[in-house]
Design a protein around this motif. Structure first.
Motif, short mmCIF file in Angstrom:
data_model
loop_
_atom_site.label_atom_id
_atom_site.label_comp_id
_atom_site.label_asym_id
_atom_site.label_seq_id
_atom_site.Cartn_x
_atom_site.Cartn_y
_atom_site.Cartn_z
N GLN A 40 8.30 36.48 -111.80
CA GLN A 40 7.65 37.17 -112.91
C GLN A 40 7.49 36.21 -114.08
O GLN A 40 8.43 35.49 -114.43
CB GLN A 40 8.48 38.38 -113.34
CG GLN A 40 7.78 39.32 -114.31
CD GLN A 40 6.76 40.21 -113.65
OE1 GLN A 40 6.66 40.23 -112.43
NE2 GLN A 40 6.00 40.92 -114.46
N VAL A 41 6.32 36.19 -114.65
CA VAL A 41 6.03 35.32 -115.80
C VAL A 41 5.46 36.19 -116.91
O VAL A 41 4.55 36.98 -116.68
CB VAL A 41 5.02 34.22 -115.43
CG1 VAL A 41 4.68 33.38 -116.67
CG2 VAL A 41 5.55 33.33 -114.32
N GLN A 42 6.01 36.05 -118.09
CA GLN A 42 5.47 36.74 -119.26
C GLN A 42 4.84 35.72 -120.18
O GLN A 42 5.42 34.65 -120.42
CB GLN A 42 6.58 37.51 -119.98
CG GLN A 42 7.11 38.69 -119.17
CD GLN A 42 8.13 39.51 -119.93
OE1 GLN A 42 8.88 38.98 -120.75
NE2 GLN A 42 8.17 40.79 -119.65
N LEU A 43 3.66 36.05 -120.69
CA LEU A 43 2.88 35.13 -121.50
C LEU A 43 2.58 35.75 -122.86
O LEU A 43 2.18 36.92 -122.92
CB LEU A 43 1.56 34.80 -120.79
CG LEU A 43 1.67 34.23 -119.37
CD1 LEU A 43 0.31 34.11 -118.72
CD2 LEU A 43 2.37 32.88 -119.39
N ARG A 50 11.59 30.10 -115.40
CA ARG A 50 12.01 28.73 -115.13
C ARG A 50 11.02 27.96 -114.27
O ARG A 50 11.23 26.79 -114.01
CB ARG A 50 13.36 28.75 -114.42
CG ARG A 50 14.46 29.43 -115.19
CD ARG A 50 15.77 29.43 -114.41
NE ARG A 50 16.83 30.10 -115.14
CZ ARG A 50 18.06 30.26 -114.67
NH1 ARG A 50 18.37 29.79 -113.48
NH2 ARG A 50 18.95 30.88 -115.39
N THR A 51 9.95 28.63 -113.83
CA THR A 51 9.04 28.00 -112.88
C THR A 51 7.68 27.71 -113.51
O THR A 51 6.69 27.64 -112.81
CB THR A 51 8.86 28.89 -111.65
OG1 THR A 51 8.35 30.17 -112.07
CG2 THR A 51 10.16 29.07 -110.91
N ALA A 62 8.27 21.16 -120.83
CA ALA A 62 9.61 21.26 -121.39
C ALA A 62 9.73 22.44 -122.35
O ALA A 62 10.82 22.99 -122.55
CB ALA A 62 9.97 19.95 -122.10
N LYS A 63 8.61 22.82 -122.94
CA LYS A 63 8.59 23.94 -123.88
C LYS A 63 7.98 25.21 -123.28
O LYS A 63 7.82 26.21 -123.98
CB LYS A 63 7.82 23.55 -125.14
CG LYS A 63 8.46 22.43 -125.94
CD LYS A 63 7.69 22.14 -127.21
CE LYS A 63 8.37 21.05 -128.03
NZ LYS A 63 7.62 20.75 -129.29
N ASN A 64 7.60 25.14 -122.00
CA ASN A 64 6.97 26.29 -121.34
C ASN A 64 5.77 26.80 -122.13
O ASN A 64 5.61 28.02 -122.33
CB ASN A 64 7.98 27.44 -121.15
CG ASN A 64 8.87 27.24 -119.93
OD1 ASN A 64 8.95 26.14 -119.38
ND2 ASN A 64 9.56 28.28 -119.53
N THR A 65 4.97 25.90 -122.60
CA THR A 65 3.86 26.28 -123.47
C THR A 65 2.58 25.56 -123.06
O THR A 65 2.60 24.37 -122.71
CB THR A 65 4.19 25.95 -124.94
OG1 THR A 65 5.37 26.66 -125.32
CG2 THR A 65 3.06 26.40 -125.86
#
Length: 122
Positions: A1-4, A27-28, A75-78
């Motif tokens: 699951q990914v939340q944006l 984490r992915t 590294a910042k998930n952005t």
């Protein structure tokens, strides 16, 4: 699951710039290609640009090529969308989305943010 979660939208004059950000949970993040789409009032959602998981491959719609730049910081998930030389026709709600593969097709994106409004005045 990914939340944006997108941020950075707003009102800007034609010729100006904005940078959108899309922060992802999980984490992915680096295993997902990321895309930006937009939807103007009364129009269908359209592809803007996309970037591969490692950031090595980028793709742009012809309408934004040379004006917009997509990038990501794993590294910042952005993921970012730098928009320069904005035009009134760029006015839309901008969405970021995550997909297992780099694609221009919105139906292949599994996760979507809530969108951020960009308004370009003439």
């Amino acid at each position: 699951q990914v939340q944006l979660v997108e941020s950075g939208g707003g009102l800007v004059q034609a010729g100006g710039s904005l940078r959108l950000s899309c922060a992802a949970s999980g984490r992915t993040f680096s295993s997902y290609a990321m895309g930006w789409f937009r939807q103007a009032p009364g129009k269908e959602r359209e592809f803007v640009c996309a970037i591969g998981g490692s950031g090595g491959n980028t793709y742009y719609a012809n309408s934004v090529k040379a004006r917009f730049t997509i990038s990501r910081d794993n590294a910042k998930n952005t993921v970012y969308l730098q928009m320069n030389s904005l035009k009134p026709e760029d006015t839309a709600v901008y969405y970021c989305a995550a997909s297992p593969r780099v694609t221009t097709r919105d139906r292949e994106y599994d996760y979507w943010g809530q969108g951020t409004q960009v308004t370009v005045s003439s």
